[in-house]
Enzyme design. Structure first.
Site, PDB file in Angstrom:
ATOM      1  N   ASP A  17       0.829  -1.208   0.000  1.00 13.76           N
ATOM      2  CA  ASP A  17       0.000   0.000   0.000  1.00 13.76           C
ATOM      3  C   ASP A  17       0.864   1.259   0.000  1.00 13.76           C
ATOM      4  OD1 ASP A  17      -1.936   1.936   0.387  1.00 13.76           O
ATOM      5  OD2 ASP A  17      -2.301   1.410   2.485  1.00 13.76           O
TER       6      ASP A  17
ATOM      7  N   ASP B 185      -2.019   6.275  -4.916  1.00 14.12           N
ATOM      8  CA  ASP B 185      -2.329   5.406  -3.782  1.00 14.12           C
ATOM      9  C   ASP B 185      -2.756   4.030  -4.272  1.00 14.12           C
ATOM     10  OD1 ASP B 185      -3.178   4.188  -1.490  1.00 14.12           O
ATOM     11  OD2 ASP B 185      -4.651   5.700  -0.942  1.00 14.12           O
TER      12      ASP B 185
END
Length: 400
Positions: free
Chosen positions: A116, A293
């Protein structure tokens, strides 16, 4: 922390269909996407989409809380003068993740991890966790290099449950890159949202300012310890052959020259400024700050801007059930971005989340109050599959 004088860049490269170069420096880690907002029959999964939209807002609320604590209130107010932390909740939800394998400890204990770029902590379940039975767990007594640290790590959830646990340092290996003394948490309880997920934990690839522990994330540690040949990691995200490449960029996966851009701030995000968003080749928003992201599947912008975007599409609507905008399924809008060089277009298949029950197809661009300036856009993995996304910590850069 890296020097403020260091060059911070982002680079963009078109995905290749051929394999032009053989010599590589880094190591590929095969990764797979867990879940989708589109059902196998091509229809829109409203339940998952609602969860994904709320997760997007909550995860960035959590990041702002971490930034305020790590940067200090005065600096935080300079960066986000309009943010109201009293409205924010520090929580995280299960969603659509890109997962692969890492190891922790000596001898190695293996885990399937969500990678992530929008967070900065590493955590897995602990062997002392009674609710982690479906997952591989970390046993500090079985690692000769484990060292207990002061403090605790916690993720709080909107329903009042949480995941928390002690903090350790240990040897961590990701794609052939091994670091020592890496800070992470082995949580001793998992909320329902986590127990149902197939992955064992999460590895944040953001920058230190986002860390809940206020400690360097894995890749920053790897750069400081010279554990990688090049301070770069890269994502290739797609329907097949997806990978996280540690220690460089896999030149088999892109063609042509790489386009570099400076990362605009030291806020902890992989954030690129000077962007323009285009609809069917025409600019409808400019001077944007864009956050990349991989932990979010959607794109998000200030609600009034998103409303104006869909308002320009003939036949668009709003699906009350899910809170997503829709457009005619036979006329998918072309959405693209430009940072002063090439224009990068999102494929129609990625932007179209499927047909809703009320008619029309749901779009991957959603309105969200991120408690950030109105020109900040968040670009999740709907956008990244168009390109090779590469993030450089040589001097804190990013590449697509």
């Amino acid at each position: 922390m890296f020097s403020k004088a260091a060059l911070v860049t982002v680079a963009l490269a078109v995905l290749a269909s051929a394999s032009p170069v053989i010599n590589e420096r880094g190591t590929p880690i095969p990764i797979v996407k867990r879940g989708s907002l589109t059902r196998p029959n091509g229809t829109f999964d409203a339940e998952k989409a609602i969860a994904a939209r709320f997760k997007l807002q909550r995860r960035h609320a959590r990041n702002l809380i971490n930034l305020e604590r790590n940067l200090g209130s005065e600096r935080f107010k300079e960066l986000y003068p309009d943010a109201d932390l009293t409205k924010l909740q520090n929580d995280q939800d299960g969603d659509l993740e890109w997962t692969g394998t890492i190891s922790i400890g000596t001898p190695a204990q293996s885990f399937t991890i969500d990678f992530d770029t929008g967070s900065a902590d590493l955590w897995v379940g602990s062997s002392g966790c009674s609710t982690c039975r479906r997952h591989n767990t970390y046993n500090p007594s079985r690692s000769s290099t484990s060292d207990s640290q002061r403090g605790t790590f916690e993720i709080a959830y909107q329903d009042g449950t949480s995941a928390s646990g002690p903090i350790y340092t240990d040897t961590v290996t990701v794609g052939g890159a091994t670091v020592t003394g890496q800070f992470f948490s082995a949580v001793t309880n998992e909320a329902k949202q986590l127990t149902e997920d197939p992955e064992d934990g999460l590895l944040g690839l953001g920058l230190t300012a986002l860390s809940s522990m206020n400690k360097d994330p894995f890749f920053v540690t790897a750069v400081k310890q010279n554990a990688v040949q090049e301070g770069v990691f890269a994502f290739k995200l797609g329907q097949s052959g997806s990978e996280l490449y540690i220690g460089g960029t896999n030149s088999r996966l892109y063609e042509g020259s790489i386009e570099y851009h400076d990362v605009t701030t030291d806020k902890g995000y992989w954030q690129i400024g000077g962007a323009s968003a285009l609809h069917n080749g025409r600019t409808f928003a400019s001077n944007l700050e864009t956050i990349i992201d991989s932990g979010t599947t959607l794109m998000a912008a200030e609600p009034s801007v998103v409303d104006r975007f869909y308002g320009s599409i003939r036949g668009s609507g709003y699906d009350e059930e899910s809170g997503y905008y829709t457009f005619p399924c036979n006329s998918v809008p072309e959405v693209s971005f430009n940072w002063g060089g090439k224009t990068w277009t999102i494929s129609g298949d990625d932007f179209n989340l499927g047909e809703t029950r009320s008619g029309g197809c749901a779009g991957a661009l959603v309105g969200a109050d991120l408690q950030m300036p109105n020109n900040v856009w968040l670009l999740g993995d709907t956008y990244v599959p168009t390109l090779l996304g590469s993030f450089s910590c040589i001097l804190t850069p990013v590449i697509f």
